[in-house]
Design a protein around this motif. Structure first.
Motif, PDB file in Angstrom:
ATOM      1  N   VAL A 252     -16.068  -8.446 -59.338  1.00 58.58           N
ATOM      2  CA  VAL A 252     -17.246  -7.763 -59.896  1.00 58.58           C
ATOM      3  C   VAL A 252     -18.014  -8.686 -60.840  1.00 58.58           C
ATOM      4  O   VAL A 252     -17.459  -9.231 -61.782  1.00 58.58           O
ATOM      5  N   ARG A 253     -19.292  -8.863 -60.521  1.00 56.91           N
ATOM      6  CA  ARG A 253     -20.177  -9.677 -61.371  1.00 56.91           C
ATOM      7  C   ARG A 253     -20.956  -8.810 -62.351  1.00 56.91           C
ATOM      8  O   ARG A 253     -21.233  -9.231 -63.462  1.00 56.91           O
ATOM      9  N   SER A 254     -21.338  -7.620 -61.895  1.00 60.56           N
ATOM     10  CA  SER A 254     -22.056  -6.708 -62.791  1.00 60.56           C
ATOM     11  C   SER A 254     -21.866  -5.274 -62.317  1.00 60.56           C
ATOM     12  O   SER A 254     -21.576  -5.021 -61.150  1.00 60.56           O
ATOM     13  N   VAL A 255     -22.031  -4.369 -63.278  1.00 59.90           N
ATOM     14  CA  VAL A 255     -21.878  -2.936 -63.030  1.00 59.90           C
ATOM     15  C   VAL A 255     -23.142  -2.253 -63.536  1.00 59.90           C
ATOM     16  O   VAL A 255     -23.526  -2.447 -64.687  1.00 59.90           O
ATOM     17  N   ARG A 256     -23.787  -1.500 -62.653  1.00 63.50           N
ATOM     18  CA  ARG A 256     -24.982  -0.749 -63.048  1.00 63.50           C
ATOM     19  C   ARG A 256     -24.834   0.695 -62.596  1.00 63.50           C
ATOM     20  O   ARG A 256     -24.168   0.978 -61.618  1.00 63.50           O
TER      21      ARG A 256
ATOM     22  N   LEU B  86     -22.058  -1.890 -57.877  1.00 59.91           N
ATOM     23  CA  LEU B  86     -21.201  -2.994 -58.290  1.00 59.91           C
ATOM     24  C   LEU B  86     -21.639  -4.252 -57.552  1.00 59.91           C
ATOM     25  O   LEU B  86     -21.552  -4.319 -56.317  1.00 59.91           O
ATOM     26  N   GLU B  87     -22.139  -5.225 -58.284  1.00 63.12           N
ATOM     27  CA  GLU B  87     -22.468  -6.507 -57.669  1.00 63.12           C
ATOM     28  C   GLU B  87     -21.179  -7.317 -57.619  1.00 63.12           C
ATOM     29  O   GLU B  87     -20.496  -7.475 -58.633  1.00 63.12           O
ATOM     30  N   LEU B  88     -20.853  -7.816 -56.418  1.00 63.32           N
ATOM     31  CA  LEU B  88     -19.623  -8.557 -56.207  1.00 63.32           C
ATOM     32  C   LEU B  88     -19.926 -10.025 -55.939  1.00 63.32           C
ATOM     33  O   LEU B  88     -21.014 -10.361 -55.450  1.00 63.32           O
ATOM     34  N   VAL B  89     -18.960 -10.886 -56.236  1.00 60.05           N
ATOM     35  CA  VAL B  89     -19.061 -12.280 -55.839  1.00 60.05           C
ATOM     36  C   VAL B  89     -19.100 -12.281 -54.311  1.00 60.05           C
ATOM     37  O   VAL B  89     -18.228 -11.709 -53.658  1.00 60.05           O
ATOM     38  N   SER B  90     -20.118 -12.905 -53.756  1.00 58.37           N
ATOM     39  CA  SER B  90     -20.335 -12.848 -52.317  1.00 58.37           C
ATOM     40  C   SER B  90     -19.385 -13.784 -51.577  1.00 58.37           C
ATOM     41  O   SER B  90     -19.429 -14.994 -51.754  1.00 58.37           O
ATOM     42  N   SER B  91     -18.506 -13.171 -50.775  1.00 57.72           N
ATOM     43  CA  SER B  91     -17.617 -13.929 -49.901  1.00 57.72           C
ATOM     44  C   SER B  91     -17.132 -12.992 -48.805  1.00 57.72           C
ATOM     45  O   SER B  91     -17.058 -11.773 -49.009  1.00 57.72           O
ATOM     46  N   PRO B  92     -16.788 -13.545 -47.645  1.00 60.20           N
ATOM     47  CA  PRO B  92     -16.251 -12.698 -46.577  1.00 60.20           C
ATOM     48  C   PRO B  92     -14.974 -11.968 -47.003  1.00 60.20           C
ATOM     49  O   PRO B  92     -14.773 -10.811 -46.632  1.00 60.20           O
TER      50      PRO B  92
ATOM     51  N   PHE C 214     -16.457  10.824 -51.851  1.00 60.56           N
ATOM     52  CA  PHE C 214     -17.084   9.525 -52.108  1.00 60.56           C
ATOM     53  C   PHE C 214     -17.939   9.099 -50.920  1.00 60.56           C
ATOM     54  O   PHE C 214     -17.566   9.291 -49.768  1.00 60.56           O
ATOM     55  N   THR C 215     -19.078   8.462 -51.218  1.00 62.40           N
ATOM     56  CA  THR C 215     -19.851   7.752 -50.212  1.00 62.40           C
ATOM     57  C   THR C 215     -19.908   6.306 -50.667  1.00 62.40           C
ATOM     58  O   THR C 215     -20.400   6.013 -51.776  1.00 62.40           O
ATOM     59  N   PHE C 216     -19.379   5.413 -49.849  1.00 64.80           N
ATOM     60  CA  PHE C 216     -19.382   3.984 -50.158  1.00 64.80           C
ATOM     61  C   PHE C 216     -20.381   3.290 -49.246  1.00 64.80           C
ATOM     62  O   PHE C 216     -20.404   3.551 -48.041  1.00 64.80           O
ATOM     63  N   THR C 217     -21.168   2.396 -49.815  1.00 60.45           N
ATOM     64  CA  THR C 217     -22.106   1.594 -49.038  1.00 60.45           C
ATOM     65  C   THR C 217     -21.905   0.142 -49.417  1.00 60.45           C
ATOM     66  O   THR C 217     -22.052  -0.215 -50.596  1.00 60.45           O
ATOM     67  N   LEU C 218     -21.554  -0.679 -48.445  1.00 57.61           N
ATOM     68  CA  LEU C 218     -21.403  -2.112 -48.659  1.00 57.61           C
ATOM     69  C   LEU C 218     -22.717  -2.762 -48.269  1.00 57.61           C
ATOM     70  O   LEU C 218     -23.210  -2.553 -47.154  1.00 57.61           O
ATOM     71  N   ILE C 219     -23.287  -3.532 -49.189  1.00 60.14           N
ATOM     72  CA  ILE C 219     -24.601  -4.133 -48.969  1.00 60.14           C
ATOM     73  C   ILE C 219     -24.454  -5.650 -48.956  1.00 60.14           C
ATOM     74  O   ILE C 219     -23.971  -6.239 -49.927  1.00 60.14           O
ATOM     75  N   VAL C 220     -24.878  -6.251 -47.855  1.00 57.37           N
ATOM     76  CA  VAL C 220     -24.901  -7.703 -47.728  1.00 57.37           C
ATOM     77  C   VAL C 220     -26.345  -8.071 -47.417  1.00 57.37           C
ATOM     78  O   VAL C 220     -26.864  -7.712 -46.357  1.00 57.37           O
TER      79      VAL C 220
END
Length: 90
Positions: A12-16, A25-31, A51-57
Motif C-alpha cells: 500500500v502506497r496510499s489510502v484514500r 488503496l493505491e498499491l505498488v504496481s507489480s504483477p 464487499f465489492t472489490f475492484t482492481l484497477i490497472v
C-alpha cells in the motif's frame, strides 16, 4: 486478516476514502501485488459477499477499491484503519 495486513504492509502506497462507502488503496504496481490483491478479494468476497472489490490497472498504476453498502461502513472503517496502520509501519 493477516494476509490483508501483509499485503497492506508490503504494497500500500496510499489510502484514500473518496466516499463514505468506498475505500481506495493505491498499491505498488507489480504483477505479484495485482495477483495477491485479486486472490484475497475473491476469497474475502466468498465469506463476506457485501464487499465489492475492484482492481484497477491503468497508466502504470495499481489500485484496489473496496466498496460496501451503507450498513457495513463500520467494516470499511476497520479495513481502512488496518491499511493505514500497516502501510505506515511497513
Amino acid at each position: 486478516m493477516a494476509e490483508f495486513d501483509a499485503l497492506f504492509a508490503a504494497a500500500v502506497r496510499s489510502v484514500r476514502r473518496p466516499q463514505r462507502t468506498r475505500l481506495h488503496l493505491e498499491l505498488v504496481s507489480s504483477p505479484d501485488n495485482a495477483a495477491r490483491a485479486a486472490e484475497l478479494a475473491v476469497r474475502e468476497n466468498g465469506c463476506c459477499s457485501f464487499f465489492t472489490f475492484t482492481l484497477i490497472v491503468a497508466d502504470g498504476t495499481l489500485a484496489l477499491e473496496v466498496a460496501v453498502p451503507p450498513g457495513q461502513v463500520e467494516v470499511l472503517d476497520a479495513l481502512q484503519a488496518r491499511a493505514g496502520a500497516s502501510s505506515a509501519s511497513g
